[in-house]
Design a protein around this motif. Sequence first.
Motif, PDB file in Angstrom:
ATOM      1  N   ARG A  40      20.479  77.717   0.008  1.00 27.57           N
ATOM      2  CA  ARG A  40      19.884  78.994  -0.012  1.00 27.57           C
ATOM      3  C   ARG A  40      18.731  79.210   1.104  1.00 27.57           C
ATOM      4  NH1 ARG A  40      15.425  78.837  -4.417  1.00 27.57           N
ATOM      5  NH2 ARG A  40      14.887  76.632  -4.178  1.00 27.57           N
ATOM      6  N   HIS A  41      18.095  78.297   1.590  1.00 29.63           N
ATOM      7  CA  HIS A  41      17.053  78.464   2.749  1.00 29.63           C
ATOM      8  C   HIS A  41      17.404  78.567   4.081  1.00 29.63           C
ATOM      9  CE1 HIS A  41      14.201  76.749  -0.283  1.00 29.63           C
ATOM     10  NE2 HIS A  41      14.936  75.863  -0.427  1.00 29.63           N
ATOM     11  N   VAL A  42      18.969  77.872   4.385  1.00 29.53           N
ATOM     12  CA  VAL A  42      19.528  78.054   5.635  1.00 29.53           C
ATOM     13  C   VAL A  42      20.146  79.534   5.645  1.00 29.53           C
ATOM     14  CG1 VAL A  42      21.466  77.119   6.985  1.00 29.53           C
ATOM     15  CG2 VAL A  42      19.843  75.596   6.142  1.00 29.53           C
ATOM     16  N   TYR A  43      20.839  79.706   4.284  1.00 27.13           N
ATOM     17  CA  TYR A  43      21.573  80.938   4.510  1.00 27.13           C
ATOM     18  C   TYR A  43      20.624  82.220   4.854  1.00 27.13           C
ATOM     19  CZ  TYR A  43      23.695  85.242   2.823  1.00 27.13           C
ATOM     20  OH  TYR A  43      24.334  86.454   2.755  1.00 27.13           O
ATOM     21  N   THR A  44      19.394  82.268   4.157  1.00 26.22           N
ATOM     22  CA  THR A  44      18.382  83.367   4.185  1.00 26.22           C
ATOM     23  C   THR A  44      17.792  83.348   5.443  1.00 26.22           C
ATOM     24  OG1 THR A  44      17.868  82.925   1.867  1.00 26.22           O
ATOM     25  CG2 THR A  44      16.334  84.156   3.459  1.00 26.22           C
ATOM     26  N   GLN A  45      17.554  82.136   5.879  1.00 27.71           N
ATOM     27  CA  GLN A  45      17.113  82.326   7.687  1.00 27.71           C
ATOM     28  C   GLN A  45      18.297  82.877   8.439  1.00 27.71           C
ATOM     29  OE1 GLN A  45      15.878  78.082   8.405  1.00 27.71           O
ATOM     30  NE2 GLN A  45      14.044  78.871   9.061  1.00 27.71           N
ATOM     31  N   VAL A  46      19.390  82.362   8.290  1.00 22.32           N
ATOM     32  CA  VAL A  46      20.406  83.061   9.239  1.00 22.32           C
ATOM     33  C   VAL A  46      20.632  84.394   8.962  1.00 22.32           C
ATOM     34  CG1 VAL A  46      22.790  82.569   9.944  1.00 22.32           C
ATOM     35  CG2 VAL A  46      21.586  80.519   9.467  1.00 22.32           C
ATOM     36  N   ARG A  47      20.630  84.778   7.698  1.00 22.83           N
ATOM     37  CA  ARG A  47      21.001  86.314   7.556  1.00 22.83           C
ATOM     38  C   ARG A  47      19.784  86.953   8.154  1.00 22.83           C
ATOM     39  NH1 ARG A  47      24.151  89.528   7.250  1.00 22.83           N
ATOM     40  NH2 ARG A  47      23.150  90.816   5.608  1.00 22.83           N
ATOM     41  N   GLN A  48      18.449  86.618   8.103  1.00 23.60           N
ATOM     42  CA  GLN A  48      17.653  87.213   8.612  1.00 23.60           C
ATOM     43  C   GLN A  48      17.617  87.406  10.211  1.00 23.60           C
ATOM     44  OE1 GLN A  48      13.822  85.893   6.717  1.00 23.60           O
ATOM     45  NE2 GLN A  48      14.245  87.111   4.916  1.00 23.60           N
ATOM     46  N   VAL A  49      18.049  86.360  10.760  1.00 27.83           N
ATOM     47  CA  VAL A  49      18.157  86.498  12.474  1.00 27.83           C
ATOM     48  C   VAL A  49      19.504  87.336  12.636  1.00 27.83           C
ATOM     49  CG1 VAL A  49      19.202  84.934  14.261  1.00 27.83           C
ATOM     50  CG2 VAL A  49      17.502  84.131  12.646  1.00 27.83           C
ATOM     51  N   GLU A  50      20.573  87.381  11.709  1.00 36.96           N
ATOM     52  CA  GLU A  50      21.711  88.405  11.875  1.00 36.96           C
ATOM     53  C   GLU A  50      20.972  89.693  12.047  1.00 36.96           C
ATOM     54  OE1 GLU A  50      25.063  88.246   9.210  1.00 36.96           O
ATOM     55  OE2 GLU A  50      24.778  85.879   9.014  1.00 36.96           O
ATOM     56  N   LEU A  51      20.218  89.993  10.774  1.00 36.92           N
ATOM     57  CA  LEU A  51      19.752  91.145  10.620  1.00 36.92           C
ATOM     58  C   LEU A  51      18.647  91.702  11.632  1.00 36.92           C
ATOM     59  CD1 LEU A  51      19.404  90.902   6.713  1.00 36.92           C
ATOM     60  CD2 LEU A  51      21.182  92.349   8.024  1.00 36.92           C
ATOM     61  N   ASP A  52      18.199  91.108  12.580  1.00 37.84           N
ATOM     62  CA  ASP A  52      17.636  91.239  13.678  1.00 37.84           C
ATOM     63  C   ASP A  52      17.929  92.236  14.653  1.00 37.84           C
ATOM     64  OD1 ASP A  52      14.934  91.153  15.076  1.00 37.84           O
ATOM     65  OD2 ASP A  52      16.387  89.979  16.773  1.00 37.84           O
ATOM     66  N   SER A  53      19.268  92.132  14.909  1.00 44.69           N
ATOM     67  CA  SER A  53      19.723  93.133  16.026  1.00 44.69           C
ATOM     68  C   SER A  53      21.328  93.431  15.809  1.00 44.69           C
ATOM     69  CB  SER A  53      19.811  92.527  17.434  1.00 44.69           C
ATOM     70  OG  SER A  53      18.500  92.445  17.727  1.00 44.69           O
ATOM     71  N   LEU A  54      22.135  92.759  14.807  1.00 40.80           N
ATOM     72  CA  LEU A  54      23.699  92.984  14.681  1.00 40.80           C
ATOM     73  C   LEU A  54      23.762  94.456  14.088  1.00 40.80           C
ATOM     74  CD1 LEU A  54      24.998  89.478  13.520  1.00 40.80           C
ATOM     75  CD2 LEU A  54      24.937  90.650  15.894  1.00 40.80           C
ATOM     76  N   ASP A  55      22.879  94.731  13.139  1.00 41.83           N
ATOM     77  CA  ASP A  55      23.215  96.156  12.727  1.00 41.83           C
ATOM     78  C   ASP A  55      23.109  97.166  13.809  1.00 41.83           C
ATOM     79  OD1 ASP A  55      22.984  94.936  10.132  1.00 41.83           O
ATOM     80  OD2 ASP A  55      21.081  95.935   9.568  1.00 41.83           O
ATOM     81  N   LYS A  56      22.332  96.914  14.967  1.00 35.50           N
ATOM     82  CA  LYS A  56      22.609  97.946  15.870  1.00 35.50           C
ATOM     83  C   LYS A  56      23.888  97.792  16.421  1.00 35.50           C
ATOM     84  CE  LYS A  56      17.564  97.354  16.891  1.00 35.50           C
ATOM     85  NZ  LYS A  56      16.927  96.206  16.720  1.00 35.50           N
ATOM     86  N   LEU A  57      24.288  96.736  16.922  1.00 38.06           N
ATOM     87  CA  LEU A  57      25.518  96.618  17.510  1.00 38.06           C
ATOM     88  C   LEU A  57      26.644  97.372  16.536  1.00 38.06           C
ATOM     89  CD1 LEU A  57      27.608  95.620  19.684  1.00 38.06           C
ATOM     90  CD2 LEU A  57      27.599  93.622  18.311  1.00 38.06           C
ATOM     91  N   ALA A  58      26.596  97.325  15.318  1.00 37.59           N
ATOM     92  CA  ALA A  58      27.397  98.031  14.543  1.00 37.59           C
ATOM     93  C   ALA A  58      27.286  99.409  14.325  1.00 37.59           C
ATOM     94  CB  ALA A  58      27.027  97.513  12.719  1.00 37.59           C
ATOM     95  N   VAL A  59      26.283  99.928  14.708  1.00 36.10           N
ATOM     96  CA  VAL A  59      25.875 101.419  14.912  1.00 36.10           C
ATOM     97  C   VAL A  59      26.520 101.819  15.966  1.00 36.10           C
ATOM     98  CG1 VAL A  59      24.016 103.274  15.024  1.00 36.10           C
ATOM     99  CG2 VAL A  59      23.951 101.574  13.138  1.00 36.10           C
TER     100      VAL A  59
END
Length: 185
Positions: A40-59
């Motif tokens: 859960r710790h690794v998953y949460t860290q990586v998800r938060q890194v993903e959410l830093d800019s990947l949402d912008k690419l999606a938009v």
Amino acid sequence: MPNSPVAKVVRWASLFFSGVFAGFLVSVLVLELSLRGFDRHVYTQVRQVELDSLDKLAVFTLLPALITTALLVAFTFKASGRTPWLTLMALTLLVGILALTLVINMPINADQLDWNAQAPPGDWATVRDHWQIAHGVRTGAAVLAFGALIANATETSHGTRQATPMSPHDGLPAASEDSPLHQRT
């Protein structure tokens, strides 16, 4: 589909943005499936890194894909009066992706931004699974939409397809008059 320069640019842009969007979603799906083996710790860290800019690419890829595909539907219908089924299917899939993203993925994204990587919530795996299932559905839909746009572009560039399938002998050279095959007949 009209072959005006504007229509060609719109077709190209629709293919480009839909393809980049589908490729992006496939990449995220591979990353997400890779994360399933971690805690859960690794998953949460990586998800938060993903959410830093990947949402912008999606938009920046989904919205232009939607707009250009809608324009493609309108151009085709206006120019020929026929329903562009493949392009309409792609547009419907893209609209469904947007709806799924707004209803399921974005609220989970917003929630995960507030998670503490050192102490994720107890239901983190359930939340992860809901997000990944929704993401898998929208990835499949994006790949199908891109495929429909490719099929439409291929059909458009080759003109109308033959109404009847070719026989196995179509396109083969005819037997010469002095060949054994021709002499038997």
